[in-house]
Design an enzyme around this catalytic site. Structure first.
Site, PDB file in Angstrom:
ATOM      1  CG  PHE A 180      -1.907  -1.066   1.371  1.00 32.00           C
ATOM      2  CD1 PHE A 180      -2.485  -1.649   0.265  1.00 32.00           C
ATOM      3  CD2 PHE A 180      -2.300  -1.501   2.634  1.00 32.00           C
ATOM      4  CE1 PHE A 180      -3.426  -2.659   0.397  1.00 32.00           C
ATOM      5  CE2 PHE A 180      -3.248  -2.511   2.785  1.00 32.00           C
ATOM      6  CZ  PHE A 180      -3.809  -3.093   1.660  1.00 32.00           C
ATOM      7  CD  GLU A 193       0.742   9.529   7.115  1.00 28.58           C
ATOM      8  OE1 GLU A 193       1.802   9.358   7.757  1.00 28.58           O
ATOM      9  OE2 GLU A 193       0.262   8.672   6.351  1.00 28.58           O
ATOM     10  CG  LEU A 253     -29.402  15.722  -2.911  1.00 27.39           C
ATOM     11  CD1 LEU A 253     -28.904  17.034  -2.315  1.00 27.39           C
ATOM     12  CD2 LEU A 253     -30.919  15.598  -2.735  1.00 27.39           C
TER      13      LEU A 253
END
Ligand SMILES: Cc1cc2nc3c(=O)[nH]c(=O)nc-3n(C[C@H](O)[C@H](O)[C@H](O)COP(=O)(O)OP(=O)(O)OC[C@H]3O[C@@H](n4cnc5c(N)ncnc54)[C@H](O)[C@@H]3O)c2cc1C
Length: 388
Positions: free
Chosen positions: A163, A251, A346
């Site tokens: 990651f 961070e 919406l």
């Protein structure tokens, strides 16, 4: 002006506002026209970093004697994220380099390393990443298993990370590795090593296919007997957990800044849409439900912004605690999720189509409650500060 601009903010000076003008122009000219291509490629190209570098945007916080601007003020980073979000784009790898990785170099590099690395960091010639997470450990950073064993003038590094944002193009990767084990203190014995592109044994694995934030690469990294010179250790051996504790609050703030800015962008784009789209012969904006939903969203964003701005000022003053940064990340990212979901509703079916920015904002928002520490981990940190 959409009416979604909100209350007066006391965060920025005239200098920041002048910088905002420059960034707005840059994003409109250098990012927006190319953003679709970058998303398809799954990365921001290298030459965009050098453009940012040549304009002085990457080196604001780097001391002048190394080619930087000598102005370490986090509010410039806030402006950069806000202007990107307002233009319905994100610059994740730039943000990671500036807000997350650079502070480690600024705080812990010794003089020789500063001379070696800072000019490249300021100019955009050196791209960076930080590799904490491993396949077996993410939330529990004390469980890091990548090892670095001292052998003469080098450490021999073995392990795998996953990651890693920006890992694909990074020239320098700060790797958190275990140099010692102390059964009585799992946090002891972690060290930061700077692994350079091209070091034998350092390889990049898969580029991971994400559901959102497509513009930034997220990769696996592997280290197989990589010899990292002791001269490339960042800070003291065994001190990494303390360094992480010091830098993770910024961070987390960075994620919160992006969350609020993107929630605001969602509100703006939704207000524009509901005024245009007609259903049952009237604009969607005419329904009381639409007005109430957007009024509620605007109110939540205002609350999140007020909390965030207060915390930004504390961060700039060096007073923001880890627990407070955790509260801000928790609140702002959860508010973003609620806001973006209500806005998307919406749009009806169009909200589900990626050609509408609200769909991308929705997909991008999902990660903010996970990376840089999950909402649950934020609660653990906050609970600890309550003596629980
Ligand atoms: C797109 C993306 C970019 C990333 N960029 C980087 C990067 O650049 N560098 C880097 O090092 N990492 C990066 N990460 C890793 C990221 O920070 C981790 O994914 C995150 O910290 C969570 O770790 P994990 O995925 O291992 O989840 P796990 O730790 O396996 O968590 C699984 C679940 O358990 C929960 N949990 C964990 N501990 C507790 C607890 N004590 N109490 C209650 N619940 C708990 C979590 O909240 C979560 O819901 C990135 C991740 C992603 C998805």
């Amino acid at each position: 002006m959409t009416g979604a601009d909100g209350m007066r903010r006391d965060v920025f000076t005239d200098d920041h506002e002048a910088f905002r003008g420059l960034v707005r122009e840059l994003v409109a000219k250098e990012v927006v026209p190319h953003y679709g291509e970058w998303e398809k490629a799954g990365r921001v190209p290298r030459d965009f970093f050098t453009t940012l570098g040549s304009l002085g945007l990457l080196g604001m916080a780097v001391p002048e004697r190394y080619g930087g601007g000598g102005r370490p003020d986090y509010r410039y980073n806030v402006v950069l994220q806000e202007e990107a979000a307002a233009a319905l784009v994100t610059l994740g790898t730039v943000r990671t380099q500036l807000d997350v990785v650079l502070p480690y170099f600024l705080a812990y590099a010794n003089e020789e390393q500063r001379e070696r690395w800072f000019p490249g960091l300021a100019s955009g010639r050196l791209l960076t990443a930080i590799a904490m997470t491993e396949p077996g450990t993410g939330s529990d950073l004390a469980g890091i298993r990548t090892t670095a064993v001292r052998d003469g003038d080098s450490y021999v590094l073995n392990g795998a990370k996953t990651f890693i944002t920006g890992g694909l193009l990074a020239d320098l990767v700060i790797v958190v590795a275990r140099t010692a084990s102390d059964p009585g203190d799992r946090r002891a014995g972690l060290t930061l090593l700077v692994v350079a592109d091209g070091m034998p044994g350092f390889t990049r694995g898969r580029v991971l296919d994400k559901m959102g934030i497509k513009v930034q690469d997220t990769v696996e990294l592997a280290f197989d007997d990589v010899r990292v010179p002791v001269a490339d250790r960042l800070g003291e051996e065994g001190a990494a957990f303390r360094y992480l504790g010091h830098n993770l609050p910024q961070e987390r703030m960075t994620v919160a800044v992006g969350s609020v800015a993107q929630a605001r962008a969602a509100l703006d784009t939704t207000i524009a849409y509901v005024k245009e789209r007609e259903v049952f012969g009237s604009p969607v904006a005419a329904f009381q439900n639409t007005k109430f939903e957007l009024a509620a969203v605007a109110t939540e964003i205002e609350a999140a912004q007020a909390l965030l701005d207060r915390a930004v000022l504390e961060l700039v003053d060096g007073r923001l605690s880890g627990a407070d940064a955790a509260k801000v990340k928790l609140f702002c990212t959860e508010a973003q999720a609620r806001a973006v979901d209500r806005c998307l509703q919406l749009f009806g079916g169009y909200g589900y189509m990626l050609e509408y920015p609200i769909a991308r904002l929705y997909a991008d928002a999902r990660i903010t409650r996970i990376y840089a520490g999950t909402s649950e981990v934020m609660k653990v940190i906050i609970a600890k500060s309550l003596g629980l």
